[in-house]
Design a protein around this motif. Structure first.
Motif, PDB file in Angstrom:
ATOM      1  N   PRO A 262      -7.913   4.514  -5.175  1.00 17.55           N
ATOM      2  CA  PRO A 262      -9.272   4.153  -4.396  1.00 17.55           C
ATOM      3  C   PRO A 262      -9.962   5.786  -5.769  1.00 17.55           C
ATOM      4  O   PRO A 262      -9.383   6.770  -6.020  1.00 17.55           O
TER       5      PRO A 262
ATOM      6  N   GLN B  43      -9.440  -2.886  -3.867  1.00 12.73           N
ATOM      7  CA  GLN B  43      -8.281  -3.662  -3.345  1.00 12.73           C
ATOM      8  C   GLN B  43      -9.767  -4.644  -3.039  1.00 12.73           C
ATOM      9  O   GLN B  43      -9.488  -6.304  -3.176  1.00 12.73           O
ATOM     10  N   ILE B  44     -10.733  -4.694  -2.989  1.00 11.21           N
ATOM     11  CA  ILE B  44     -12.004  -5.761  -2.855  1.00 11.21           C
ATOM     12  C   ILE B  44     -11.973  -5.964  -4.016  1.00 11.21           C
ATOM     13  O   ILE B  44     -11.755  -7.172  -4.433  1.00 11.21           O
TER      14      ILE B  44
ATOM     15  N   ARG C 245      -9.546  -7.361  -7.063  1.00 10.03           N
ATOM     16  CA  ARG C 245      -8.358  -7.544  -6.511  1.00 10.03           C
ATOM     17  C   ARG C 245      -7.932  -8.985  -7.375  1.00 10.03           C
ATOM     18  O   ARG C 245      -6.745  -9.546  -8.440  1.00 10.03           O
TER      19      ARG C 245
ATOM     20  N   THR D 191      -2.924   0.760  -3.708  1.00  8.16           N
ATOM     21  CA  THR D 191      -2.853  -0.815  -3.583  1.00  8.16           C
ATOM     22  C   THR D 191      -1.939  -1.250  -4.789  1.00  8.16           C
ATOM     23  O   THR D 191      -2.233  -1.066  -5.460  1.00  8.16           O
TER      24      THR D 191
ATOM     25  N   SER E 199     -14.406   2.964  -5.336  1.00 11.28           N
ATOM     26  CA  SER E 199     -14.370   3.664  -3.960  1.00 11.28           C
ATOM     27  C   SER E 199     -13.380   2.052  -2.740  1.00 11.28           C
ATOM     28  O   SER E 199     -12.523   2.324  -1.808  1.00 11.28           O
ATOM     29  N   LEU E 200     -13.642   0.641  -3.029  1.00 17.43           N
ATOM     30  CA  LEU E 200     -12.827  -0.455  -2.515  1.00 17.43           C
ATOM     31  C   LEU E 200     -12.030  -0.557  -3.678  1.00 17.43           C
ATOM     32  O   LEU E 200     -12.759  -2.770  -3.527  1.00 17.43           O
TER      33      LEU E 200
ATOM     34  N   THR F 110       0.881  -1.271   0.360  1.00 14.55           N
ATOM     35  CA  THR F 110       0.156  -0.058   0.470  1.00 14.55           C
ATOM     36  C   THR F 110       1.148   1.346  -0.188  1.00 14.55           C
ATOM     37  O   THR F 110       2.177   1.144   1.194  1.00 14.55           O
TER      38      THR F 110
END
Length: 170
Positions: free
Chosen positions: A83, A61-62, A65, A37, A58-59, A32
């Motif tokens: 992000p 990394q989820i 991924r 990420t 907004s997320l 990070t």
């Protein structure tokens, strides 16, 4: 990770026997940096900067991924998941693009060279490509305008506006 099955005392012994230069290198490293990420490939061919829309972005990394890992492991691309800093009460995309541009410059000039052992792939501008999803595509276009020299920004912006007007008959 090669050391996941080894207890900490065994790990210390292995670290003495095998200094970091002799340890097996993972095909991918995850960090990070600057709020993004970063997935670094052991043998990078390109650097992909991905930015999504305000929901998935907004997320990242989820939601992105598996895409980042596949690009890194299968295609040997290093990937940065930026992000999307969306605030529904301030829909000012220029300020979002400026903030992302500043983070991107910090990442490129300070963090990537340090994290990648000064790999030349990360230092060449033509090795970096953008991948956008939804509103992230608009931010990429604004970032492209910001990366132009100041004297050509206005002319390019007018060209782009006239192209859009002719396409959509505005």
């Amino acid at each position: 990770d090669w050391s996941s099955d080894v207890c900490s005392s065994d790990l210390r012994i292995l670290m003495r026997l095998f200094p970091p230069s002799l340890q097996p290198r993972s095909p991918m490293q995850r960090f990070t940096a600057c709020g993004s990420t970063v997935y670094l490939s052991a043998t990078p061919l390109r650097m992909v900067h991905l930015i999504g829309g305000f929901t998935f972005g907004s997320l990242p990394q989820i939601f992105y991924r598996s895409l980042a890992e596949a690009l890194c492991l299968e295609k040997h691309y290093s990937v940065v998941l930026h992000p999307f800093p969306f605030n529904p009460f301030v829909p000012d995309h220029w300020s979002l693009a400026l903030a992302l541009y500043e983070r991107l410059r910090t990442l490129q000039l300070r963090d990537l060279p340090r994290l990648s052992d000064h790999n030349p792939v990360y230092l060449k501008r033509d090795s970096h490509v953008w991948l956008g999803h939804s509103l992230g595509c608009k931010l990429i276009e604004l970032l492209e305008l910001l990366s132009l020299p100041p004297d050509t920004r206005h002319a390019r912006s007018e060209e782009h506006t006239s192209e859009l007007q002719s396409q959509f008959r505005i």
